[in-house]
Write a protein that holds these residues in place. Structure first.
Motif, PDB file in Angstrom:
ATOM      1  N   UNK A   1      71.625  61.375  95.620  1.00 50.49           N
ATOM      2  CA  UNK A   1      70.560  60.557  96.196  1.00 50.49           C
ATOM      3  C   UNK A   1      69.258  60.649  95.428  1.00 50.49           C
ATOM      4  N   UNK A   2      68.596  59.546  95.377  1.00 52.92           N
ATOM      5  CA  UNK A   2      67.217  59.480  94.957  1.00 52.92           C
ATOM      6  C   UNK A   2      66.390  59.900  96.176  1.00 52.92           C
ATOM      7  N   UNK A   3      65.552  60.907  96.037  1.00 50.67           N
ATOM      8  CA  UNK A   3      64.812  61.370  97.218  1.00 50.67           C
ATOM      9  C   UNK A   3      63.760  60.376  97.720  1.00 50.67           C
ATOM     10  N   UNK A   4      63.452  59.377  96.922  1.00 48.66           N
ATOM     11  CA  UNK A   4      62.354  58.490  97.302  1.00 48.66           C
ATOM     12  C   UNK A   4      62.516  57.831  98.670  1.00 48.66           C
ATOM     13  N   UNK A   5      63.660  57.196  98.958  1.00 50.21           N
ATOM     14  CA  UNK A   5      63.743  56.527 100.261  1.00 50.21           C
ATOM     15  C   UNK A   5      63.615  57.495 101.430  1.00 50.21           C
ATOM     16  N   UNK A   6      64.079  58.708 101.234  1.00 43.71           N
ATOM     17  CA  UNK A   6      63.958  59.699 102.296  1.00 43.71           C
ATOM     18  C   UNK A   6      62.488  60.050 102.495  1.00 43.71           C
ATOM     19  N   UNK A   7      61.816  60.341 101.393  1.00 43.80           N
ATOM     20  CA  UNK A   7      60.399  60.693 101.482  1.00 43.80           C
ATOM     21  C   UNK A   7      59.596  59.524 102.053  1.00 43.80           C
ATOM     22  N   UNK A   8      59.953  58.317 101.662  1.00 42.00           N
ATOM     23  CA  UNK A   8      59.214  57.143 102.125  1.00 42.00           C
ATOM     24  C   UNK A   8      59.304  56.958 103.632  1.00 42.00           C
ATOM     25  N   UNK A   9      60.437  57.366 104.181  1.00 41.68           N
ATOM     26  CA  UNK A   9      60.617  57.215 105.624  1.00 41.68           C
ATOM     27  C   UNK A   9      59.468  57.859 106.388  1.00 41.68           C
ATOM     28  N   UNK A  10      58.942  58.934 105.848  1.00 43.00           N
ATOM     29  CA  UNK A  10      57.905  59.670 106.563  1.00 43.00           C
ATOM     30  C   UNK A  10      56.527  59.035 106.438  1.00 43.00           C
ATOM     31  N   UNK A  11      56.426  58.051 105.577  1.00 41.32           N
ATOM     32  CA  UNK A  11      55.179  57.287 105.492  1.00 41.32           C
ATOM     33  C   UNK A  11      55.309  55.939 106.162  1.00 41.32           C
ATOM     34  N   UNK A  12      56.500  55.353 106.050  1.00 45.94           N
ATOM     35  CA  UNK A  12      56.642  53.944 106.398  1.00 45.94           C
ATOM     36  C   UNK A  12      56.816  53.712 107.874  1.00 45.94           C
ATOM     37  N   UNK A  13      57.609  54.547 108.500  1.00 44.93           N
ATOM     38  CA  UNK A  13      57.896  54.292 109.898  1.00 44.93           C
ATOM     39  C   UNK A  13      56.805  54.922 110.756  1.00 44.93           C
TER      40      UNK A  13
END
Ligand SMILES: Nc1nc2c(ncn2[C@@H]2O[C@H](COP(=O)(O)OP(=O)(O)OP(=O)(O)O)[C@@H](O)[C@H]2O)c(=O)[nH]1
Length: 349
Positions: free
Chosen positions: A99-111
């Motif tokens: 996995x690319x960690x980006x989408x996981x990390x982004x979840x904590x900003x986006x939602x």
């Protein structure tokens, strides 16, 4: 802020030792209650069975690779966890090795719901000392995982010579000069070095690496030897290489740009500039962080981001005597350092 549940994202290439580290975390007598979210690649939940621990609850995300479909799944699980607030002290998300960690990390900003109740504590990347150098050549995910990391567990040091270890460490530093590196066998690291780092936070990086404040962004990883003075007695930062013969490698496509303005910036210039920059260069920018002194603003503006998503707010006040400086860091591919530098300097108040 204070009662947000910290989330640690655990990443690393296939077989690097993520499960080994997770088991170590869960079996140590830490007195904390963790919720663990494990991402499975494929249908069968094998990893789940490998994770030990009686008290922890393990949630699986089974909808394929975390890089594409999982964000929704992750949000759903996190929402469920938040409804049971008080039951957990911390959340650990283990991602699949590809996995690319980006989408996981982004979840904590986006939602919004997620970011209201949780905060990303750190991205922890487990790297295989034996194979990382090869994977950096042929696997872009491996490089992303290193670039994203706040903490790197350089594992399996029993399988390499001191020279090979120095080599792989140099490669890591070329990609990510700011992460903490812990060299381990069987992921044997004090869990306080991994959890509760508040490391997804530029401030901490700056406290540990003040030398890059003086840097113009061109040579920051050649300045390692300047850093020692800033670290306190309990600093866990790996100092030995500052004195030793660590070679410096240059990574052609992944670099970091760290810039400082010795003073204030104009938010009306800075905010549009940085937003525009990450919109245009977002695919190439993996991580961005900054602490800014805005003109006429007693509080520090702190932002961080993943690709084109930025999140920032005014935080504590500048302390009396603390120098009002403005610092930004970008880690990414093919960044036009000169253009970024000029753009940032043009924001000077
Ligand atoms: N020699 C050696 N082997 C290790 C070390 N750490 C872990 N291993 C072994 O490496 C293998 C992979 O470790 P895991 O913890 O399952 O790695 P992982 O990253 O979770 O693997 P995936 O889930 O497949 O991505 C296991 O057989 C471990 O026993 C180490 O420091 N040295």
């Amino acid at each position: 802020m204070a009662d947000k549940i910290p989330v640690t994202v655990l990443t690393g290439y296939l077989g690097a030792g993520k499960t080994t580290l997770l088991n170590r975390i869960l079996t140590e007598p830490h007195g904390q209650r963790f919720a663990v979210i494990v991402n499975e690649f494929g249908e069968v939940g094998i990893d789940n069975d490998l994770v030990v621990g009686a008290d922890e609850e393990v949630f699986e995300m089974n909808n394929g690779c975390i890089c594409c479909t999982v964000r929704g799944d992750l949000i759903r699980i996190l929402d469920g966890l938040m409804k049971r607030k008080g039951k957990f002290d911390a959340i650990i998300v283990e991602t699949t090795g590809l996995a690319d960690p980006a989408p996981v990390a982004q979840t904590f900003f986006m939602d919004q719901d997620v970011s209201d109740k949780t905060k990303l504590d750190a991205v922890v990347t487990v790297a295989d000392a034996k194979w990382l150098t090869d994977r950096l050549k042929d696997a872009p995910e491996a490089k992303n995982q290193i670039a994203f990391a706040d903490v790197i567990i350089l594992n399996k040091i029993d399988l390499v010579s001191p020279e090979e270890l120095a080599e792989v460490e140099g490669r890591i530093r070329a990609i990510n000069p700011y992460a903490m590196i812990h060299k381990t066998e069987r992921a044997s690291v004090d869990i306080s070095q991994v959890l509760g780092r508040n490391a997804f936070d530029l401030e901490r990086v700056l406290e540990l690496e003040p030398a890059f404040l003086e840097d113009d962004g061109h040579h920051h990883h050649h300045h390692d030897h300047d850093h020692d003075h800033a670290c306190g007695p309990d600093c866990d930062h790996d100092h030995h290489h500052h004195h030793g013969g660590l070679k410096h490698y240059h990574d052609e496509d992944m670099q970091s740009v760290a810039l400082t303005i010795d003073g204030e910036v104009d938010p009306d210039k800075f905010l549009p500039w940085v937003n525009d920059l990450v919109q245009r260069e977002g695919p190439n920018i993996l991580r961005s962080k900054g602490i800014l002194a805005f003109r006429d603003e007693p509080r520090r503006f702190v932002f961080q981001g993943v690709h084109m998503i930025l999140d920032g707010d005014l935080q504590r006040e500048w302390k009396p005597g603390e120098e009002r400086r403005s610092k930004i860091v970008f880690i990414g591919r093919n960044l036009d350092k000169e253009a970024i530098r000029e753009g940032f300097l043009a924001c000077t108040a």
